[in-house]
Each structure stands twice: as structure tokens, then as C-alpha cells.
Design a protein around this motif. Structure first.
Motif, mmCIF file in Angstrom:
data_model
loop_
_atom_site.group_PDB
_atom_site.id
_atom_site.type_symbol
_atom_site.label_atom_id
_atom_site.label_comp_id
_atom_site.label_asym_id
_atom_site.label_seq_id
_atom_site.Cartn_x
_atom_site.Cartn_y
_atom_site.Cartn_z
ATOM 1 N N SER A 18 0.851 -1.195 0.000
ATOM 2 C CA SER A 18 0.000 0.000 0.000
ATOM 3 C C SER A 18 0.887 1.246 0.000
ATOM 4 C CB SER A 18 -0.931 0.007 1.207
ATOM 5 O OG SER A 18 -0.167 0.071 2.401
ATOM 6 N N LEU A 19 0.349 2.294 -0.583
ATOM 7 C CA LEU A 19 1.095 3.537 -0.742
ATOM 8 C C LEU A 19 0.362 4.687 -0.079
ATOM 9 C CD1 LEU A 19 3.294 5.336 -2.245
ATOM 10 C CD2 LEU A 19 1.577 5.562 -4.054
ATOM 11 N N GLU A 20 1.108 5.516 0.624
ATOM 12 C CA GLU A 20 0.581 6.795 1.071
ATOM 13 C C GLU A 20 1.696 7.823 0.971
ATOM 14 O OE1 GLU A 20 -1.728 6.930 4.622
ATOM 15 O OE2 GLU A 20 -2.060 9.096 4.472
ATOM 16 N N LEU A 21 1.474 8.846 0.195
ATOM 17 C CA LEU A 21 2.432 9.943 0.044
ATOM 18 C C LEU A 21 1.842 11.189 0.706
ATOM 19 C CD1 LEU A 21 3.561 9.523 -3.686
ATOM 20 C CD2 LEU A 21 4.527 8.494 -1.612
ATOM 21 N N GLY A 22 2.616 11.757 1.609
ATOM 22 C CA GLY A 22 2.120 12.895 2.360
ATOM 23 C C GLY A 22 2.360 14.211 1.648
ATOM 24 N N GLY A 59 -8.897 9.328 -8.420
ATOM 25 C CA GLY A 59 -8.278 9.686 -9.676
ATOM 26 C C GLY A 59 -8.121 8.485 -10.581
ATOM 27 N N ILE A 60 -7.199 8.633 -11.511
ATOM 28 C CA ILE A 60 -6.956 7.545 -12.455
ATOM 29 C C ILE A 60 -6.076 6.476 -11.826
ATOM 30 C CG2 ILE A 60 -7.222 9.073 -14.437
ATOM 31 C CD1 ILE A 60 -4.160 9.142 -14.653
ATOM 32 N N GLU A 64 -6.256 7.634 -4.991
ATOM 33 C CA GLU A 64 -7.205 8.513 -4.329
ATOM 34 C C GLU A 64 -6.452 9.444 -3.395
ATOM 35 O OE1 GLU A 64 -9.849 5.847 -2.238
ATOM 36 O OE2 GLU A 64 -8.645 6.016 -0.398
ATOM 37 N N ALA A 65 -7.086 10.530 -3.026
ATOM 38 C CA ALA A 65 -6.459 11.474 -2.104
ATOM 39 C C ALA A 65 -7.526 12.040 -1.188
ATOM 40 C CB ALA A 65 -5.754 12.596 -2.854
ATOM 41 N N GLU A 66 -7.119 12.356 0.015
ATOM 42 C CA GLU A 66 -8.041 12.898 0.993
ATOM 43 C C GLU A 66 -7.594 14.284 1.423
ATOM 44 O OE1 GLU A 66 -8.541 10.637 4.569
ATOM 45 O OE2 GLU A 66 -10.347 11.749 5.153
ATOM 46 N N PHE A 67 -8.503 15.241 1.312
ATOM 47 C CA PHE A 67 -8.249 16.614 1.734
ATOM 48 C C PHE A 67 -8.705 16.761 3.178
ATOM 49 C CE2 PHE A 67 -7.873 20.979 2.054
ATOM 50 C CZ PHE A 67 -9.074 21.668 2.138
ATOM 51 N N ILE A 68 -7.779 17.096 4.054
ATOM 52 C CA ILE A 68 -8.113 17.362 5.452
ATOM 53 C C ILE A 68 -7.798 18.826 5.708
ATOM 54 C CG2 ILE A 68 -7.767 16.739 7.863
ATOM 55 C CD1 ILE A 68 -6.904 13.980 6.974
ATOM 56 N N LYS A 69 -8.827 19.643 5.700
ATOM 57 C CA LYS A 69 -8.650 21.088 5.779
ATOM 58 C C LYS A 69 -7.966 21.515 7.076
ATOM 59 C CE LYS A 69 -11.195 25.407 5.103
ATOM 60 N NZ LYS A 69 -12.538 26.005 4.832
ATOM 61 N N PHE A 74 -3.170 16.907 1.960
ATOM 62 C CA PHE A 74 -3.811 16.297 0.788
ATOM 63 C C PHE A 74 -2.970 15.076 0.427
ATOM 64 C CE2 PHE A 74 -6.828 16.120 -2.437
ATOM 65 C CZ PHE A 74 -6.281 16.124 -3.713
ATOM 66 N N ASN A 75 -3.128 14.011 1.200
ATOM 67 C CA ASN A 75 -2.293 12.824 1.035
ATOM 68 C C ASN A 75 -2.814 11.916 -0.068
ATOM 69 O OD1 ASN A 75 -0.864 13.873 3.154
ATOM 70 N ND2 ASN A 75 -1.478 12.295 4.625
ATOM 71 N N LEU A 76 -1.882 11.353 -0.799
ATOM 72 C CA LEU A 76 -2.202 10.456 -1.911
ATOM 73 C C LEU A 76 -2.102 9.011 -1.445
ATOM 74 C CD1 LEU A 76 -2.678 10.285 -5.076
ATOM 75 C CD2 LEU A 76 -0.198 9.960 -5.240
ATOM 76 N N ARG A 77 -3.046 8.176 -1.868
ATOM 77 C CA ARG A 77 -3.042 6.778 -1.442
ATOM 78 C C ARG A 77 -3.366 5.864 -2.618
ATOM 79 N NH1 ARG A 77 -6.239 8.668 3.459
ATOM 80 N NH2 ARG A 77 -8.113 8.029 2.319
ATOM 81 N N LYS A 78 -2.855 4.644 -2.493
ATOM 82 C CA LYS A 78 -3.225 3.568 -3.412
ATOM 83 C C LYS A 78 -3.084 2.262 -2.635
ATOM 84 C CE LYS A 78 -2.598 1.637 -8.021
ATOM 85 N NZ LYS A 78 -1.953 1.745 -9.344
ATOM 86 N N PRO A 79 -4.115 1.429 -2.629
ATOM 87 C CA PRO A 79 -4.098 0.236 -1.785
ATOM 88 C C PRO A 79 -3.066 -0.809 -2.215
ATOM 89 C CG PRO A 79 -6.121 0.339 -3.067
ATOM 90 C CD PRO A 79 -5.414 1.619 -3.284
#
Lengths: 116, 113
Positions: A18-22, A59-60, A64-69, A74-79
């Protein structure tokens, strides 16, 4: 002034991990947020964008990315990553107003290497 | 439809010379932006043009200039080239209105000897 920081300069993963880019940005107003990807030898491509509404954007290619105001994040993820996801990933932001909506500020980038 | 096209793809210059880079936006796009991407870094905003007028400028010296033509194509000019100007220069276009993402060209790789 707007700025964008990305947590990791280089990430190495095995396939199926799994990927998460901060990504964090600094700007007090309303922003548009983007993730761009640059595959080796190719031009920058838009992966996904957030303008308003549901803070979880898809996204493509399964990203996916989640915006936490509250966290200006706005971290990017891919399972499950694939070898073909090897690329440079850039988080970007621009202030939402009529004068500067095209001035996009990029983060320094995260180089992702996926090992087969 | 053709994407954003930039020319030339590669360019080699020596210090003190001048260079002109060209960009053709996606058909229908009236906004063009220029970015400089130094190896290992994210793109840095140089200029934005809309309807032939400069709408924004990044933190670059006056050696950098640009213009947009009636057909919305654009040129980036850099005078008195320095070694530090070696970079990939990216052009991006977008359509009118907010919430329109930018579409990038392949860039021009400029090398200064």
C-alpha cells in the motif's frame, strides 16, 4: 506565500504494497489541490484534483487522495501498487481567486520506485 | 486532439547567449503558463499569460520574459544565460474559468555549457 511540502523524497515499495504519500500546504484561503505524476521520459499528467465537495477524491489508475482542511493536508493513497506506478509524484496547490487561479505551486516531488 | 506542444525538445546554449522557447496550447485554451523544473525539484512558476496579457509572475529575474500571441501560442525568452538556467522548461495551458486544471507539454530541455 503559498508553499507545498512533501513528506518523502524517495519511497521504495514492493508490488502489492500500500502507498501513502504525504503532502501539506500553507495558505490561509480556499485552494485547489492536485496530484501530478511524471513517468520516466513523459510529461506531467494530472492524477487527480480537488476543488470542492467530497474531501475524498478518486483519480486515475486506482489512486485517491483525501483533503483534510484542518491539517492543511492532501495525502495520496493507493491500496496496492504496481511496477508501472514507478514515477515522480508532485503535489500542487493554487489559490482560488480570479487573478491567480492558474499559478500552481508544486511540491518538491516524491520519487516512487516499485520493486517487482 | 493534440496536447500542448513545445519546441524545441532539446537545446544547448553557452553562457551569455539568448534563447527562445515556444509553446502551442491545446486548441481552445487561452491561458498559458511557464514553469522551470530543475533536476530533482518540482516545477517553479515563471509566468502566466491570458488573452495576451501577463497575469502572474514568479520569482525570476528580468532576464526572463514572455509573450502570448493572438492565436494563444506563447514564447519564453531568456537573456544572458547562466549555468543555473539549465533546466526543463514546461508550458501548461488551461481553458477559461476557475477549476480548470493545467495540461502540460513535454517540455524543452535547456542545457547551458
Amino acid at each position: 506565500a503559498q508553499s507545498v511540502s512533501q513528506h518523502n523524497h524517495h519511497v521504495i515499495l514492493s508490488e502489492a504494497a500500500s502507498l501513502e504519500l504525504g503532502c501539506n500546504y500553507s495558505y490561509g484561503g480556499t485552494v485547489n489541490l492536485f496530484w501530478y505524476v511524471q513517468y520516466p521520459g513523459q510529461h506531467l499528467q494530472l492524477l487527480l484534483k480537488y476543488f470542492s465537495g467530497d474531501p475524498l477524491v478518486k483519480g486515475i489508475k486506482g489512486f485517491e487522495a483525501e483533503f483534510i482542511k484542518s491539517k492543511f493536508s492532501f495525502n495520496l493513497r493507493k491500496p496496492s501498487v504496481q511496477w508501472s506506478d514507478t514515477a515522480e509524484y508532485f503535489c500542487a496547490v493554487n489559490a482560488r481567486n480570479s487573478l491567480s487561479y492558474d499559478k500552481v505551486i508544486f511540491g518538491p516531488g516524491t520519487s516512487l520506485s516499485v520493486i517487482p | 486532439d493534440a496536447g500542448v506542444t513545445q519546441s524545441p525538445t532539446h537545446l544547448i546554449k553557452t553562457r551569455g547567449q539568448q534563447v527562445t522557447l515556444r509553446c502551442s496550447p491545446i486548441s481552445g485554451h487561452k491561458s498559458v503558463s511557464w514553469y522551470q523544473q530543475v533536476l530533482g525539484q518540482g516545477p517553479q512558476f515563471i509566468f502566466q499569460y491570458y488573452e495576451k496579457e501577463e497575469r502572474g509572475r514568479g520569482n525570476f529575474p528580468d532576464r526572463f520574459s514572455a509573450r502570448q500571441f493572438p492565436n494563444y501560442s506563447s514564447e519564453l525568452n531568456v537573456n544572458a544565460l547562466l549555468l543555473g538556467d539549465s533546466a526543463l522548461y514546461l508550458c501548461a495551458s488551461s481553458s477559461v474559468g476557475q477549476n480548470q486544471p493545467q495540461h502540460f507539454g513535454d517540455g524543452t530541455r535547456l542545457s547551458i555549457l
